[in-house]
Every structure is written in structure tokens, then in C-alpha cells.
Design a protein around this motif. Structure first.
Motif, short mmCIF file in Angstrom:
data_model
loop_
_atom_site.label_atom_id
_atom_site.label_comp_id
_atom_site.label_asym_id
_atom_site.label_seq_id
_atom_site.Cartn_x
_atom_site.Cartn_y
_atom_site.Cartn_z
N THR A 5 0.40 6.37 17.93
CA THR A 5 0.11 6.58 19.35
C THR A 5 0.96 5.64 20.20
OG1 THR A 5 -2.15 7.23 18.84
CG2 THR A 5 -1.71 6.54 21.09
N LYS A 6 1.53 6.19 21.27
CA LYS A 6 2.31 5.40 22.22
C LYS A 6 1.90 5.83 23.63
CE LYS A 6 5.89 2.87 23.58
NZ LYS A 6 5.95 1.44 23.36
N GLU A 7 1.46 4.86 24.44
CA GLU A 7 1.11 5.17 25.83
C GLU A 7 2.30 4.90 26.72
OE1 GLU A 7 -2.48 3.26 27.15
OE2 GLU A 7 -3.72 4.63 25.97
N ILE A 8 2.50 5.79 27.71
CA ILE A 8 3.62 5.68 28.63
C ILE A 8 3.11 5.91 30.05
CG2 ILE A 8 5.83 6.69 29.34
CD1 ILE A 8 6.00 7.66 26.32
N GLU A 9 3.35 4.95 30.91
CA GLU A 9 3.00 5.10 32.31
C GLU A 9 4.06 5.97 32.98
OE1 GLU A 9 2.50 2.34 36.26
OE2 GLU A 9 2.05 1.45 34.31
N VAL A 10 3.63 7.05 33.59
CA VAL A 10 4.57 7.97 34.23
C VAL A 10 5.13 7.30 35.48
CG1 VAL A 10 4.89 10.22 35.30
CG2 VAL A 10 3.32 9.99 33.35
N ARG A 11 6.44 7.13 35.49
CA ARG A 11 7.11 6.50 36.63
C ARG A 11 7.59 7.56 37.61
NH1 ARG A 11 10.81 3.43 32.44
NH2 ARG A 11 10.75 5.58 31.76
N TYR A 12 7.69 7.18 38.86
CA TYR A 12 8.12 8.10 39.92
C TYR A 12 9.49 8.71 39.60
CZ TYR A 12 9.21 9.94 44.54
OH TYR A 12 9.54 10.77 45.57
N ALA A 13 10.39 7.91 39.06
CA ALA A 13 11.74 8.38 38.74
C ALA A 13 11.75 9.47 37.67
CB ALA A 13 12.61 7.21 38.28
N GLU A 14 10.65 9.64 36.95
CA GLU A 14 10.58 10.65 35.90
C GLU A 14 10.09 12.00 36.42
OE1 GLU A 14 9.70 7.99 31.96
OE2 GLU A 14 8.09 8.13 33.43
N THR A 15 9.78 12.08 37.70
CA THR A 15 9.25 13.32 38.27
C THR A 15 10.33 14.08 39.03
OG1 THR A 15 8.50 12.24 40.30
CG2 THR A 15 6.94 12.33 38.47
N ASP A 16 10.07 15.36 39.25
CA ASP A 16 11.01 16.21 39.98
C ASP A 16 10.47 16.50 41.38
OD1 ASP A 16 8.99 18.12 39.67
OD2 ASP A 16 10.04 19.20 38.08
N GLN A 17 11.12 17.42 42.11
CA GLN A 17 10.71 17.74 43.48
C GLN A 17 9.31 18.33 43.56
OE1 GLN A 17 13.99 20.14 45.02
NE2 GLN A 17 14.34 18.51 46.51
#
Length: 145
Positions: A5-17
Motif C-alpha cells: 500500500t502506498k498513499e499519495i496526496e493528490v496535488r493540484y498540478a496533477e489535475t486537469d481543467q
């Protein structure tokens, strides 16, 4: 079967429009999952590369079920789906904060000499890895260890 298991905080730069995680970022997260399962088994990709061996992707798939958004935490579950001494297939499930399945995927890899790209036998070159992979890989339905 080991599930890492690996947790990843979703960063703004990883999102689209649309405000959701851009699809290619899931492939990066799968790489983080692979690195984590190898670490959990006591090994390191970096150490393998010091020995002149790399592990390119032969095939990769992703099936999107539910979007992840900025500010959420993604949980990447990774396991060894198949292993035959040469090729390794990893399985992935990525969940959102609520435990809902967002993405499923798989990737297939082979180990090669960095200088020639000639395949190597993991079983022969890295017997400890081979033994660990054999021990934790997914077993076929009805298989007994």
C-alpha cells in the motif's frame, strides 16, 4: 499474496481543467506502487540499476472507474499478479478517500542489461528477488502452496 500500500496526496498540478487527476498521472502512481512493493520485499530498483540492470515496461493498462480530485488521498494497492523468472506482471487498484475504487491496472516488465537491452533471468541474476517474488505472487484459483 502480498498487497503493498502506498498513499499519495493528490496535488493540484496533477489535475486537469475538469478538476480531476489527469489520466497519465495514474501511471506514475503505479510506478510508486511498484517501487513500494519492491521496498516492502527488502529490495531496491536503484540497487538493481547499479548492477547495470533496468526493468522497462512491456505493457501497461489502466481502467478508470471514478475520478480522484485535488485534496483527496489516493491509496495505491500493488501486488505481483504473475511472475515466471523473466517477466513480472504487477496488478494495481487505486482507491479514493472513501475507499471507492477509482482505477484498476496492470503492468508487465522484463529485466534487461542496460548497455545491450538483452533480457536477463531474474532467477539467475537475482536469486533473492526470485525467491521473494515466488513466495508472494498471486496464486491461481485452487492452487495450494
Amino acid at each position: 499474496m502480498l498487497i503493498s500500500t502506498k498513499e499519495i496526496e493528490v496535488r493540484y498540478a496533477e489535475t486537469d481543467q475538469m478538476g480531476v487527476v489527469y489520466h497519465a498521472n495514474y501511471l506514475v502512481w503505479m510506478e510508486l506502487g511498484r517501487t513500494q512493493i519492491i521496498k516492502d520485499l527488502g529490495f531496491s530498483y536503484a540497487e538493481m540499476e547499479k548492477d547495470g540492470i533496468i526493468s522497462p515496461v512491456l505493457d501497461i493498462t489502466a481502467s478508470y472507474k471514478k475520478p480522484l480530485r485535488y485534496g483527496q488521498t489516493a491509496t495505491v494497492n500493488t501486488w505481483i499478479e504473475e511472475y515466471d523468472g523473466f517477466r513480472v506482471s504487477y496488478g494495481y487498484e487505486i482507491f479514493n478517500d472513501e475507499g471507492e475504487l477509482a482505477v484498476t491496472g496492470s503492468s508487465k516488465h522484463v529485466c534487461v542489461k542496460k548497455d545491450s537491452f538483452r533480457p536477463i533471468s531474474i532467477k539467475k541474476k537475482f536469486p533473492d528477488w526470485h525467491e521473494a517474488y515466488e513466495k508472494v505472487k498471486k496464486q491461481p484459483e485452487g492452487a495450494v502452496r
